[in-house]
Motif scaffolding. Structure first.
Motif, PDB file in Angstrom:
ATOM      1  N   HIS A   1       0.798  -1.222   0.000  1.00  0.00           N
ATOM      2  CA  HIS A   1       0.000   0.000   0.000  1.00  0.00           C
ATOM      3  C   HIS A   1       0.836   1.280   0.000  1.00  0.00           C
ATOM      4  CE1 HIS A   1      -2.964  -2.988   1.257  1.00  0.00           C
ATOM      5  NE2 HIS A   1      -3.853  -2.165   0.755  1.00  0.00           N
ATOM      6  N   PHE A   2       2.144   1.150  -0.097  1.00  0.00           N
ATOM      7  CA  PHE A   2       3.005   2.328  -0.022  1.00  0.00           C
ATOM      8  C   PHE A   2       2.774   3.291  -1.182  1.00  0.00           C
ATOM      9  CE2 PHE A   2       7.062   4.569  -0.562  1.00  0.00           C
ATOM     10  CZ  PHE A   2       7.143   5.159   0.685  1.00  0.00           C
ATOM     11  N   GLU A   3       2.710   2.774  -2.393  1.00  0.00           N
ATOM     12  CA  GLU A   3       2.494   3.644  -3.555  1.00  0.00           C
ATOM     13  C   GLU A   3       1.135   4.332  -3.489  1.00  0.00           C
ATOM     14  OE1 GLU A   3       3.353   2.085  -7.393  1.00  0.00           O
ATOM     15  OE2 GLU A   3       5.173   1.078  -6.680  1.00  0.00           O
ATOM     16  N   GLU A   4       0.128   3.617  -3.011  1.00  0.00           N
ATOM     17  CA  GLU A   4      -1.203   4.216  -2.856  1.00  0.00           C
ATOM     18  C   GLU A   4      -1.157   5.348  -1.835  1.00  0.00           C
ATOM     19  OE1 GLU A   4      -5.778   2.977  -1.657  1.00  0.00           O
ATOM     20  OE2 GLU A   4      -4.181   1.494  -1.462  1.00  0.00           O
ATOM     21  N   ALA A   5      -0.450   5.133  -0.743  1.00  0.00           N
ATOM     22  CA  ALA A   5      -0.325   6.165   0.284  1.00  0.00           C
ATOM     23  C   ALA A   5       0.378   7.398  -0.268  1.00  0.00           C
ATOM     24  CB  ALA A   5       0.430   5.625   1.497  1.00  0.00           C
ATOM     25  N   LEU A   6       1.399   7.201  -1.091  1.00  0.00           N
ATOM     26  CA  LEU A   6       2.084   8.339  -1.702  1.00  0.00           C
ATOM     27  C   LEU A   6       1.166   9.097  -2.652  1.00  0.00           C
ATOM     28  CD1 LEU A   6       5.648   6.966  -2.546  1.00  0.00           C
ATOM     29  CD2 LEU A   6       5.038   8.703  -0.869  1.00  0.00           C
ATOM     30  N   SER A   7       0.453   8.384  -3.488  1.00  0.00           N
ATOM     31  CA  SER A   7      -0.398   9.044  -4.481  1.00  0.00           C
ATOM     32  C   SER A   7      -1.607   9.732  -3.839  1.00  0.00           C
ATOM     33  CB  SER A   7      -0.857   8.040  -5.545  1.00  0.00           C
ATOM     34  OG  SER A   7      -1.717   7.079  -4.966  1.00  0.00           O
ATOM     35  N   GLN A   8      -2.064   9.235  -2.712  1.00  0.00           N
ATOM     36  CA  GLN A   8      -3.229   9.824  -2.032  1.00  0.00           C
ATOM     37  C   GLN A   8      -2.838  10.869  -0.974  1.00  0.00           C
ATOM     38  OE1 GLN A   8      -6.450   9.186  -2.778  1.00  0.00           O
ATOM     39  NE2 GLN A   8      -5.809   7.798  -4.390  1.00  0.00           N
ATOM     40  N   ASN A   9      -1.539  11.143  -0.863  1.00  0.00           N
ATOM     41  CA  ASN A   9      -1.019  12.109   0.123  1.00  0.00           C
ATOM     42  C   ASN A   9      -1.403  11.737   1.552  1.00  0.00           C
ATOM     43  OD1 ASN A   9       0.267  13.741  -1.786  1.00  0.00           O
ATOM     44  ND2 ASN A   9      -1.641  14.798  -2.236  1.00  0.00           N
ATOM     45  N   TRP A  10      -1.335  10.451   1.851  1.00  0.00           N
ATOM     46  CA  TRP A  10      -1.627   9.985   3.203  1.00  0.00           C
ATOM     47  C   TRP A  10      -0.423  10.129   4.128  1.00  0.00           C
ATOM     48  CZ3 TRP A  10      -4.170   4.751   1.468  1.00  0.00           C
ATOM     49  CH2 TRP A  10      -5.438   5.026   0.936  1.00  0.00           C
ATOM     50  N   LEU A  11       0.747  10.362   3.545  1.00  0.00           N
ATOM     51  CA  LEU A  11       1.973  10.486   4.323  1.00  0.00           C
ATOM     52  C   LEU A  11       2.298  11.959   4.529  1.00  0.00           C
ATOM     53  CD1 LEU A  11       4.126   7.800   2.501  1.00  0.00           C
ATOM     54  CD2 LEU A  11       2.772   7.522   4.570  1.00  0.00           C
ATOM     55  N   LYS A  12       2.765  12.277   5.715  1.00  0.00           N
ATOM     56  CA  LYS A  12       3.149  13.641   6.015  1.00  0.00           C
ATOM     57  C   LYS A  12       4.587  13.629   6.513  1.00  0.00           C
ATOM     58  CE  LYS A  12       1.399  17.747   8.254  1.00  0.00           C
ATOM     59  NZ  LYS A  12       0.340  18.330   9.057  1.00  0.00           N
ATOM     60  N   VAL A  13       5.420  14.476   5.907  1.00  0.00           N
ATOM     61  CA  VAL A  13       6.835  14.512   6.239  1.00  0.00           C
ATOM     62  C   VAL A  13       7.076  15.580   7.299  1.00  0.00           C
ATOM     63  CG1 VAL A  13       9.157  14.917   5.335  1.00  0.00           C
ATOM     64  CG2 VAL A  13       7.452  13.766   3.930  1.00  0.00           C
ATOM     65  N   TYR A  14       7.802  15.210   8.323  1.00  0.00           N
ATOM     66  CA  TYR A  14       8.221  16.148   9.363  1.00  0.00           C
ATOM     67  C   TYR A  14       9.744  16.201   9.358  1.00  0.00           C
ATOM     68  CZ  TYR A  14       3.502  15.845  11.251  1.00  0.00           C
ATOM     69  OH  TYR A  14       2.145  15.895  11.407  1.00  0.00           O
ATOM     70  N   TYR A  15      10.294  17.398   9.190  1.00  0.00           N
ATOM     71  CA  TYR A  15      11.731  17.559   9.184  1.00  0.00           C
ATOM     72  C   TYR A  15      12.201  17.887  10.588  1.00  0.00           C
ATOM     73  CZ  TYR A  15      11.358  17.640   4.149  1.00  0.00           C
ATOM     74  OH  TYR A  15      11.108  17.298   2.856  1.00  0.00           O
ATOM     75  N   GLN A  16      13.258  17.214  11.005  1.00  0.00           N
ATOM     76  CA  GLN A  16      13.814  17.451  12.320  1.00  0.00           C
ATOM     77  C   GLN A  16      15.160  18.139  12.137  1.00  0.00           C
ATOM     78  OE1 GLN A  16      14.095  13.967  14.703  1.00  0.00           O
ATOM     79  NE2 GLN A  16      15.164  14.989  16.372  1.00  0.00           N
ATOM     80  N   PRO A  17      15.381  19.245  12.837  1.00  0.00           N
ATOM     81  CA  PRO A  17      16.662  19.939  12.684  1.00  0.00           C
ATOM     82  C   PRO A  17      17.818  19.099  13.243  1.00  0.00           C
ATOM     83  CG  PRO A  17      15.385  20.931  14.437  1.00  0.00           C
ATOM     84  CD  PRO A  17      14.507  19.915  13.779  1.00  0.00           C
ATOM     85  N   ILE A  18      18.980  19.294  12.670  1.00  0.00           N
ATOM     86  CA  ILE A  18      20.176  18.616  13.161  1.00  0.00           C
ATOM     87  C   ILE A  18      20.834  19.530  14.181  1.00  0.00           C
ATOM     88  CG2 ILE A  18      22.433  17.705  12.525  1.00  0.00           C
ATOM     89  CD1 ILE A  18      21.257  17.159   9.740  1.00  0.00           C
ATOM     90  N   PHE A  19      21.022  19.019  15.373  1.00  0.00           N
ATOM     91  CA  PHE A  19      21.578  19.809  16.468  1.00  0.00           C
ATOM     92  C   PHE A  19      22.977  19.307  16.772  1.00  0.00           C
ATOM     93  CE2 PHE A  19      22.158  20.734  21.033  1.00  0.00           C
ATOM     94  CZ  PHE A  19      21.970  22.111  21.005  1.00  0.00           C
ATOM     95  N   ASN A  20      23.963  20.216  16.704  1.00  0.00           N
ATOM     96  CA  ASN A  20      25.334  19.872  17.004  1.00  0.00           C
ATOM     97  C   ASN A  20      25.568  20.023  18.500  1.00  0.00           C
ATOM     98  OD1 ASN A  20      28.169  19.936  17.435  1.00  0.00           O
ATOM     99  ND2 ASN A  20      28.449  20.446  15.274  1.00  0.00           N
ATOM    100  N   LEU A  21      25.891  18.941  19.184  1.00  0.00           N
ATOM    101  CA  LEU A  21      26.088  18.986  20.627  1.00  0.00           C
ATOM    102  C   LEU A  21      27.318  19.779  21.050  1.00  0.00           C
ATOM    103  CD1 LEU A  21      25.192  15.307  21.579  1.00  0.00           C
ATOM    104  CD2 LEU A  21      23.831  17.349  21.979  1.00  0.00           C
ATOM    105  N   TYR A  22      28.334  19.812  20.194  1.00  0.00           N
ATOM    106  CA  TYR A  22      29.558  20.517  20.546  1.00  0.00           C
ATOM    107  C   TYR A  22      29.398  22.031  20.415  1.00  0.00           C
ATOM    108  CZ  TYR A  22      31.540  15.880  20.398  1.00  0.00           C
ATOM    109  OH  TYR A  22      31.799  14.555  20.621  1.00  0.00           O
TER     110      TYR A  22
END
Length: 57
Positions: A32-53
């Motif tokens: 069902h992955f292709e169907e989910a992509l075509s139907q916009n069922w997936l939502k992308v969340y970007y997480q910032p990269i945090f440098n500990l140093y």
């Protein structure tokens, strides 16, 4: 009952229904992955990269 991976020295393994569920889930997701992509069922969340140093994003 022991899993098949720990019974390498045995010539046979008794079927265990508990191993069926992860394979069914994987098959469902891949099927069902292709169907989910075509139907916009997936939502992308970007997480910032945090440098500990440097403590910068």
């Amino acid at each position: 009952m022991e899993p098949a991976t720990s019974a390498v020295d045995k010539a046979y393994q008794v079927y265990n229904t508990s191993i069926k569920k992860p394979f069914e889930m994987q098959d469902y997701l891949l099927g069902h992955f292709e169907e989910a992509l075509s139907q916009n069922w997936l939502k992308v969340y970007y997480q910032p990269i945090f440098n500990l140093y440097s403590k910068k994003i």
